[in-house]
Structure formats: C-alpha cells, structure tokens
Write an enzyme that holds these catalytic residues in place. Structure first.
Site, PDB file in Angstrom:
ATOM      1  N   ASP A   9     -42.036  32.037 -29.225  1.00 40.90           N
ATOM      2  CA  ASP A   9     -42.365  30.649 -29.525  1.00 40.90           C
ATOM      3  C   ASP A   9     -41.874  29.835 -28.345  1.00 40.90           C
ATOM      4  OD1 ASP A   9     -42.467  27.977 -30.435  1.00 40.90           O
ATOM      5  OD2 ASP A   9     -42.015  28.549 -32.508  1.00 40.90           O
ATOM      6  N   VAL A  11     -40.735  27.014 -28.138  1.00 44.32           N
ATOM      7  CA  VAL A  11     -39.579  26.162 -28.416  1.00 44.32           C
ATOM      8  C   VAL A  11     -38.256  26.842 -28.041  1.00 44.32           C
ATOM      9  CG1 VAL A  11     -39.084  26.864 -30.798  1.00 44.32           C
ATOM     10  CG2 VAL A  11     -38.743  24.471 -30.117  1.00 44.32           C
ATOM     11  N   SER A  12     -38.286  28.148 -27.855  1.00 43.29           N
ATOM     12  CA  SER A  12     -37.067  28.907 -27.588  1.00 43.29           C
ATOM     13  C   SER A  12     -36.814  29.072 -26.090  1.00 43.29           C
ATOM     14  CB  SER A  12     -37.152  30.296 -28.227  1.00 43.29           C
ATOM     15  OG  SER A  12     -36.099  31.120 -27.772  1.00 43.29           O
ATOM     16  N   PRO A  13     -35.683  28.580 -25.588  1.00 41.61           N
ATOM     17  CA  PRO A  13     -35.369  28.818 -24.175  1.00 41.61           C
ATOM     18  C   PRO A  13     -35.120  30.295 -23.890  1.00 41.61           C
ATOM     19  CG  PRO A  13     -33.474  27.849 -25.289  1.00 41.61           C
ATOM     20  CD  PRO A  13     -34.614  27.788 -26.259  1.00 41.61           C
ATOM     21  N   ALA A  15     -36.789  32.700 -25.166  1.00 36.98           N
ATOM     22  CA  ALA A  15     -38.110  33.304 -24.988  1.00 36.98           C
ATOM     23  C   ALA A  15     -38.588  33.128 -23.545  1.00 36.98           C
ATOM     24  CB  ALA A  15     -39.112  32.691 -25.969  1.00 36.98           C
TER      25      ALA A  15
END
Length: 213
Positions: A9, A11-13, A15
């Site tokens: 996603d 939104v996840s740093p 990731a």
C-alpha cells in the site's frame, strides 16, 4: 518460474523502502515478482489493529525509524505533508494501469515515488493527482466499479492468505512481512532448510495467557 507476490500500500513508508530493496534481495535468483496493491486499512480492520502512525509514541518512532533506515540504505524518502492519508486514489490509479489485480514495476515505482520522494508535498493534492494521472495514462477509469472491485478482491485474497500488514511477500508456502523480512525471504528462496523445520512450523503452536482484566 516460481513467483513472489509483493503486497503493498502506498501509504506505508516501509513498502517504499522494501520496493527499492527487493531487487537487491533477489539478486542472482530467478523469481518473478507480482506487484499487488492492497488496502492496508482493510487489513488492519480485519485483524482489529491500528496502524503504527495512528498510535501516539509509535507514530513518532515510525517516522524517525524510516528516515534513519532510508538514510542508511541510500534510498530517497521525505515524509509527505499529511500522514496517514487516504491512499485509495493512488491505489486505484495504479490498478487502472494494470490488469488482473497486478501492476508493473514502472507504475508501482511512480506512485510510490509520488508519495515518498515529493519533497514533503501532499500525496492527495488534486493538481498533483491530476498530473500523475496524465503521466501514467491509465487504460481504465480509476473510479470505475471494475477497478474498485479489483482492489477489494486483492485485499480479500491477501487476508485469506494470512497477510496482516504491508509490505508482505508471499511465496508458494511462506509469508514474510516487513522490510526486515527481506533477509528471511532471501534465505527461503535460497533453500535454507530452517524454513521447513520445527522452529518455523511450531512457533505459533503455543497457548497465549489471557490478559489480566
């Protein structure tokens, strides 16, 4: 060819950092990577959890840690103006550029960079989103029922496979979570027998004491 499913996603740093480090983690190995956008908020809701950026104390630590990790890894990362933010427009835009719930590396990199290498801009700024959509030129309408259903199906499939957070990496038999899961993933792909032994398979087979009331 064997394949890995990379659930992420934007939104996840973590990731973003894992996406950048995955080629190095797989260097010299012949594995195809399927890039599958999922909605982290739905995973957390299913498991009754909050995201790390939703908890005071852990929120501040998360930002400090990812900035440090990015510095150590040599990966560009700037925190966006607002975080957490609603990632649905970006996830749907990415999926509208792909097919069958998957996106290619260029699309994944582009949307992740939009968030994490923007110099601190708002990821959902309308002008920036419009420019990004024009640049990616999706073959489908990101707001279509088809694309929305694809994201739901991706997320439901991830939950069914045991995914509880992002980034997650699914092989034929094992699930690995997080940026710090990449060394474990590499060892598994290289055939380390530990992953077929008792430490892996029995680690969760123990009772948990009830929490005091």
């Amino acid at each position: 060819m064997n394949h890995i499913t990379f659930c992420f996603d934007v939104v996840s740093p973590y990731a973003w950092l894992a996406f950048e480090q995955l080629p190095q983690a797989l260097r010299g190995l012949s594995w195809r990577v399927d890039l599958r956008p999922v909605l982290l908020a739905a995973l957390l809701k299913h498991h009754g959890q909050l995201g790390p950026a939703e908890m005071p104390g852990k929120r501040e630590w998360t930002y400090r840690q990812v900035l440090w990790q990015a510095r150590q890894l040599g990966v560009p990362l700037q925190l966006p103006a607002v975080h957490p933010f609603n990632p649905l427009p970006l996830l749907r835009l990415a999926l509208a550029c792909g097919s069958e719930g998957l996106v290619n590396r260029h699309v994944a990199e582009t949307v992740l960079r939009h968030v994490w290498t923007s110099g601190g801009a708002d990821a959902n700024d309308p002008a920036r989103l419009a420019e990004l959509r024009q640049r990616l030129a999706p073959a489908r309408d990101p707001d279509s029922d088809e694309v929305k259903a694809e994201l739901r199906a991706n997320t439901d499939a991830a939950i069914a496979a045991g995914v509880f957070g992002v980034p997650s990496f699914l092989t034929d038999t094992h699930l690995f979570w997080g940026l710090d899961g990449l060394p474990l993933l590499r060892a598994r792909l290289e055939g380390d027998p530990w992953f077929d032994g008792p430490d892996w398979h029995t680690s969760a087979q123990r009772p948990a004491q009830q929490r005091p009331r």
